[in-house]
Scaffold this motif. Structure first.
Motif, short mmCIF file in Angstrom:
data_model
loop_
_atom_site.label_atom_id
_atom_site.label_comp_id
_atom_site.label_asym_id
_atom_site.label_seq_id
_atom_site.Cartn_x
_atom_site.Cartn_y
_atom_site.Cartn_z
N LEU A 649 41.62 44.86 66.67
CA LEU A 649 40.33 44.65 66.01
C LEU A 649 40.56 44.53 64.52
O LEU A 649 41.14 45.44 63.89
N GLU A 650 40.16 43.39 63.95
CA GLU A 650 40.36 43.13 62.52
C GLU A 650 39.08 43.43 61.76
O GLU A 650 37.98 43.03 62.16
N ILE A 651 39.24 44.12 60.63
CA ILE A 651 38.11 44.47 59.76
C ILE A 651 38.47 44.12 58.34
O ILE A 651 39.65 44.12 57.96
N THR A 652 37.45 43.80 57.54
CA THR A 652 37.69 43.56 56.11
C THR A 652 37.38 44.83 55.35
O THR A 652 36.59 45.68 55.79
N GLU A 653 38.03 44.97 54.17
CA GLU A 653 37.79 46.17 53.39
C GLU A 653 36.34 46.24 52.91
O GLU A 653 35.78 47.32 52.75
N SER A 654 35.68 45.08 52.74
CA SER A 654 34.28 45.09 52.31
C SER A 654 33.38 45.66 53.40
O SER A 654 32.31 46.19 53.12
N ALA A 655 33.79 45.55 54.67
CA ALA A 655 33.00 46.10 55.76
C ALA A 655 32.98 47.62 55.72
O ALA A 655 32.07 48.25 56.26
N ILE A 656 33.96 48.21 55.06
CA ILE A 656 34.02 49.67 54.99
C ILE A 656 33.29 50.21 53.77
O ILE A 656 32.87 51.36 53.75
N MET A 657 33.08 49.38 52.78
CA MET A 657 32.56 49.84 51.51
C MET A 657 31.11 50.32 51.59
O MET A 657 30.71 51.24 50.88
N GLY A 658 30.27 49.72 52.45
CA GLY A 658 28.86 50.06 52.48
C GLY A 658 28.62 51.51 52.88
O GLY A 658 28.03 52.29 52.13
N GLU A 659 29.07 51.89 54.06
CA GLU A 659 28.93 53.26 54.57
C GLU A 659 30.32 53.70 55.01
O GLU A 659 30.64 53.71 56.20
N PRO A 660 31.18 54.09 54.07
CA PRO A 660 32.59 54.35 54.43
C PRO A 660 32.76 55.47 55.44
O PRO A 660 33.59 55.38 56.34
N ASP A 661 32.00 56.55 55.31
CA ASP A 661 32.19 57.68 56.22
C ASP A 661 31.84 57.30 57.65
O ASP A 661 32.59 57.62 58.58
N ALA A 662 30.68 56.60 57.83
CA ALA A 662 30.29 56.19 59.18
C ALA A 662 31.28 55.18 59.75
O ALA A 662 31.63 55.24 60.93
N ALA A 663 31.74 54.22 58.89
CA ALA A 663 32.68 53.21 59.36
C ALA A 663 34.01 53.84 59.77
O ALA A 663 34.60 53.49 60.80
N ILE A 664 34.49 54.77 58.97
CA ILE A 664 35.78 55.40 59.28
C ILE A 664 35.67 56.21 60.56
O ILE A 664 36.61 56.25 61.37
N ALA A 665 34.51 56.86 60.80
CA ALA A 665 34.34 57.63 62.03
C ALA A 665 34.43 56.72 63.25
O ALA A 665 35.06 57.07 64.26
N VAL A 666 33.80 55.51 63.19
CA VAL A 666 33.85 54.58 64.32
C VAL A 666 35.29 54.09 64.52
O VAL A 666 35.78 53.98 65.65
N LEU A 667 35.98 53.79 63.39
CA LEU A 667 37.36 53.30 63.50
C LEU A 667 38.27 54.34 64.12
O LEU A 667 39.17 54.02 64.91
N LYS A 668 38.09 55.61 63.76
CA LYS A 668 38.94 56.66 64.34
C LYS A 668 38.70 56.79 65.83
O LYS A 668 39.66 57.03 66.60
N ARG A 669 37.46 56.64 66.27
CA ARG A 669 37.18 56.72 67.71
C ARG A 669 37.84 55.55 68.45
O ARG A 669 38.33 55.71 69.57
N LEU A 670 37.88 54.36 67.81
CA LEU A 670 38.57 53.22 68.43
C LEU A 670 40.08 53.49 68.50
O LEU A 670 40.73 53.19 69.51
N ALA A 671 40.62 54.02 67.40
CA ALA A 671 42.07 54.31 67.38
C ALA A 671 42.42 55.37 68.41
O ALA A 671 43.48 55.30 69.05
N ASP A 672 41.55 56.37 68.61
CA ASP A 672 41.81 57.41 69.60
C ASP A 672 41.87 56.84 71.01
O ASP A 672 42.52 57.41 71.88
N ARG A 673 41.22 55.70 71.24
CA ARG A 673 41.26 55.07 72.56
C ARG A 673 42.44 54.12 72.69
O ARG A 673 42.52 53.39 73.68
N GLY A 674 43.34 54.07 71.68
CA GLY A 674 44.55 53.27 71.76
C GLY A 674 44.41 51.85 71.25
O GLY A 674 45.34 51.04 71.41
N VAL A 675 43.28 51.51 70.65
CA VAL A 675 43.08 50.16 70.13
C VAL A 675 43.65 50.08 68.72
O VAL A 675 43.32 50.92 67.86
N ASP A 676 44.51 49.08 68.45
CA ASP A 676 45.09 48.91 67.12
C ASP A 676 44.08 48.26 66.19
O ASP A 676 43.30 47.38 66.59
N LEU A 677 44.12 48.68 64.92
CA LEU A 677 43.20 48.17 63.90
C LEU A 677 43.99 47.47 62.81
O LEU A 677 45.10 47.88 62.45
N SER A 678 43.38 46.40 62.26
CA SER A 678 44.06 45.60 61.24
C SER A 678 43.10 45.37 60.08
O SER A 678 41.90 45.13 60.29
#
Length: 790
Positions: A649-678
């Protein structure tokens, strides 16, 4: 057509008087009529009693006459000697004297020996007397009288005995109850207009046996003969006229059918004496109405004339003429109303002028507002004259207001308006159309003149704004829209200038002319969102796949999934035309879920071909705000039997800037399921390193702007090399986008970059073309062991 006040006043007063008089007349008539009915009922009862007495009196007279006849010696001798001829002659002579139509001689056995109506030669009985009880009553009382029916006719019957000295026979006197008899009784009555005698002529039915000439329907509403009793007087409608009707039974002989006397009296005759009074009441009513009408018209005219003049003044005020009304000589309420109306007109004129100024001017700066500017622009467009609208945005005004306050901001805007007016000259109207924007309308200006004026306005703000010891540097941007041009409506012209102002804020110098071809806010672009939703629902979009090359192994290790839309009418629509709008409207979530589902199906198909390719799918800022996204991705992987490491799953850094805490929480849940992030487009943002250590990512993708001219630009080479080294030092894989030539590919391999993608390797391909590419390329794809085939 509506009535005027004068006519309505006259009509109201006359109608009120008419209603009152009519109600008075109706009340008088009603009381009079009821009184006459009650009086008539009482008198009709008296007439009925009088009728009974008269009938009894007549019967007594007949009885006395019959008694005298029975005492005649010669008659008694003839009866005793059975001298029928002598008796018959005596009875006939006596009957003629007293008006009897028929005389009977009845023997002691109740048989009729002589009947003057039916004489018989030789004697003998003519039959039995029909009412023997009447003979017994005569024997007991010396006489008896009753009414009875003989041979179908009603008679008054009087029976007296013939004594010698004991009864040897009975003389029966029969007087018919006929029209002459009822007329005689009517002449003796004080009230009844008509009298009818009715009897039971058929079983259970009444029939008229005698009546005066004016009798009307005497049998109407009478009870059956068997239940007939004396009735109270009633008002009955007969032949269209009202009558008082009373029925009273007549005393009949025992065994005789019932006989009833019906008395009637017309109410019209009772009311006849009051008709002159009714005529006079009508005359008085008409005279009163005429007098009231004349007086009302005169009074209403005196009242309504000044009111009509004031109504004319009110209509002038309605039309915008606030001249005071002429003074009225009256000092009454109407004169006071005229004076008040004049004061009101002056007050309205003053307030309207203030309201008009407030409605068309900005309260803080005193400049015309947007409504006034649109009014002026509309007048020019209506006259077909060309014009240019320059929208001047004052940059940093929000910061100035937040720092120095609104009062300073308002004075600064007033100063800016004065500078613009002085710069363009010619009396061109300058208006404040927004908190941070001013507009100037240049009648007759074309593109060259408008752009030249915009440049001069930009230069006019080189000098700072000075207030006391305060000095504020100013910067502006100018958007230009032309009329005639893309649109001449005032609102459209202002909208186009606003679009141009947005473009001017990113230009140097900060001046831009509206260009419809580059307008991102055209209505047809907004309609794309509805069509995009339909395209997603109908699954008419497609994913194309751009190969990713493992530079060290020389193998195709995966691909990036890119959305393609072939519109049935518009043809190919670039992603840049609909993806930003989808992000603004929220449709991007539907699009992302469709892309994830399609990518999962494609990965499953590649697994069936023993291809161990990894597939990257882009996410937007709205996707990272969706807490249900990790569970949805996990369900897709489980549904298609895919290991999570096959999906990136590819994300841009601007996608994280708006609500960084909420975005990072979703990304960590994806990573915990074994999905690689870029991290996509790495290197062009401003905050990547601030969040990089917090993100659970495994890959950095170098933005193509650093790779397109990598073989020629030393600076780009230094930047790419630094990113590769930083990424590897943090434990990330690094992928370079935008590889356009073999030199760039060789440099990336020498720098230790892990993967590359770009047109030199392959363009984005549809799934069948991607399969053909893998079959014909010199870079073999990664394959799965046989036991891992999906």
């Amino acid at each position: 057509m509506s009535l005027g006040f004068r006519n309505r006043l006259a009509l109201f007063l006359v109608a009120t008087l008419a209603v009152v008089q009519l109600l008075t007349g109706a009340t008088v008539y009603s009381f009079t009529r009821q009184a006459l009915i009650r009086q008539g009922q009482a008198e009709l009862v008296q007439s009925a009693d009088q009728f009974d007495r008269q009938l009894e009196t007549l019967s007594q007279r007949l009885a006395e006459g019959g008694k005298i006849l029975s005492l005649d010696y010669a008659l008694r001798q003839a009866v005793a000697g059975k001298e029928h001829a002598t008796v018959l002659s005596a009875l006939r002579n006596f009957g003629r004297r007293i008006g009897a139509a028929r005389m009977l001689l009845v023997n002691l056995q109740g048989g009729i020996e002589i009947d003057t109506e039916r004489p018989r030669d030789g004697g003998g009985e003519a039959g039995a007397f029909a009412y023997p009880a009447l003979l017994d009553a005569a024997a007991a009382d010396g006489k008896a009288a009753a009414v009875g029916v003989l041979d179908g006719r009603v008679h008054r019957m009087v029976v007296v005995p013939v004594l010698a000295p004991t009864p040897i026979a009975w003389i029966c006197i029969l007087v018919p109850v006929d029209d002459a008899f009822t007329a005689e009784l009517r002449s003796l009555s004080s009230l009844a207009k008509s009298i009818a005698i009715v009897a039971e002529t058929a079983p259970g039915a009444w029939g008229v046996v005698a009546a005066t000439e004016t009798v009307l329907e005497p049998l109407r509403d009478l009870p059956p003969p068997g239940r007939m009793v004396r009735r109270e007087p009633e008002v009955t409608l007969l032949a269209g006229d009202e009558y008082l009707v009373m029925a009273t039974p007549v005393r009949a002989a025992e065994g005789s059918p019932p006989v009833v006397a019906v008395l009637q009296y017309p109410l019209a005759e009772a009311l006849r004496p009051y008709k002159p009074m009714a005529v006079w009441l009508g005359v008085l009513l008409a005279a009163g109405l005429a007098a009231a009408l004349v007086g009302t018209v005169l009074i209403a005219r005196g009242v309504t004339r000044p009111i009509a003049e004031l109504a004319t003044v009110a209509r002038r005020i309605e039309g915008g003429d606030y001249a005071a009304p002429p003074a009225l000589p009256d000092r009454d309420e109407i004169g006071q109303l005229s004076a008040a109306l004049g004061s009101m007109a002056r007050a309205i004129s003053e307030r309207e002028e203030r309201i008009r100024h407030q409605a068309t001017h900005d309260a803080a700066t005193g400049l015309p507002n947007r409504a006034r500017l649109e009014e002026l622009a509309g007048a020019l467009a209506g006259a077909g004259r060309p014009a240019a609208l320059l929208l001047v945005g004052i940059e940093r005004l929000r910061e100035i207001v937040n720092t120095l306050g609104h009062e300073v901001g308002d004075r600064l805007m007033a100063e800016a308006g004065a500078r613009i007016a002085a710069t363009v000259g010619g009396g061109a109207p300058v208006a404040r159309v927004a908190d941070t924007a001013l507009a100037v309308l240049l009648p007759g200006a074309g593109e060259a003149a408008a752009m030249e004026a915009a440049g001069r306005i930009d230069a006019a703000f080189d000098a700072p704004y000075v207030e006391g010891d305060l000095s504020v540097d100013l910067a502006v941007a100018v958007g230009v829209a032309l009329c005639p041009g893309q649109g001449c409506g005032p609102a459209t012209l202002l909208q186009q200038a606003d679009v141009a102002l947005y473009a001017a804020g990113r230009a140097d110098p900060p001046v831009a002319l509206y260009d419809a071809a580059t307008d991102p806010h055209r209505p047809e672009r907004l309609s794309l969102m509805g069509e995009l939703k339909e395209a997603i629902e109908q699954d008419v979009l497609a994913l194309h796949y751009q190969p990713k090359l493992d530079l060290q192994a020389g193998r195709v290790m995966g691909a990036e999934a890119l959305v393609r839309w072939i519109h049935p009418k518009r043809g190919f629509i670039p992603p840049d035309s609909f993806i930003p709008l989808a992000e603004q409207t929220g449709t991007i979530r539907r699009l992302s879920r469709w892309a994830l589902g399609t990518a999962a199906r494609q990965l499953s198909a590649w697994g069936g071909q023993r291809l161990g390719l990894r597939l990257a799918v882009n996410l937007s800022v709205r996707d990272l705000a969706d807490p249900a996204l990790p569970d949805h991705v996990a369900e897709l992987l489980a549904q298609h039997g895919l290991p999570p490491e096959r999906l990136i799953l590819e994300i841009t850094e601007s996608a994280i800037m708006g609500e960084p805490d909420a975005a990072i929480a979703v990304l960590k849940r994806l990573a915990d399921r074994g999905v690689d992030l870029s991290i996509d487009d790495f290197g062009v943002g401003q905050s990547s390193f601030a969040y990089l250590r917090r993100l659970p990512v495994k890959e950095l993708k170098i933005d193509k702007s650093f790779v397109l001219k990598l073989a020629q630009e030393k600076g780009d080479q230094a930047i790419v090399r630094s990113i590769v080294e930083v990424g590897h030092s943090l434990g990330y894989k690094v992928t370079a986008e935008g590889v356009e030539d073999e030199g760039a590919l060789a440099l990336l391999r020498s720098m230790g970059c892990d993967c590359a993608q770009g047109y030199f390797i392959a363009r984005p391909l549809a799934a069948p073309a991607f399969g053909d590419f893998l079959a014909g390329t010199s870079w073999p794809p990664v394959r799965l062991p046989a036991e891992e085939t999906v």
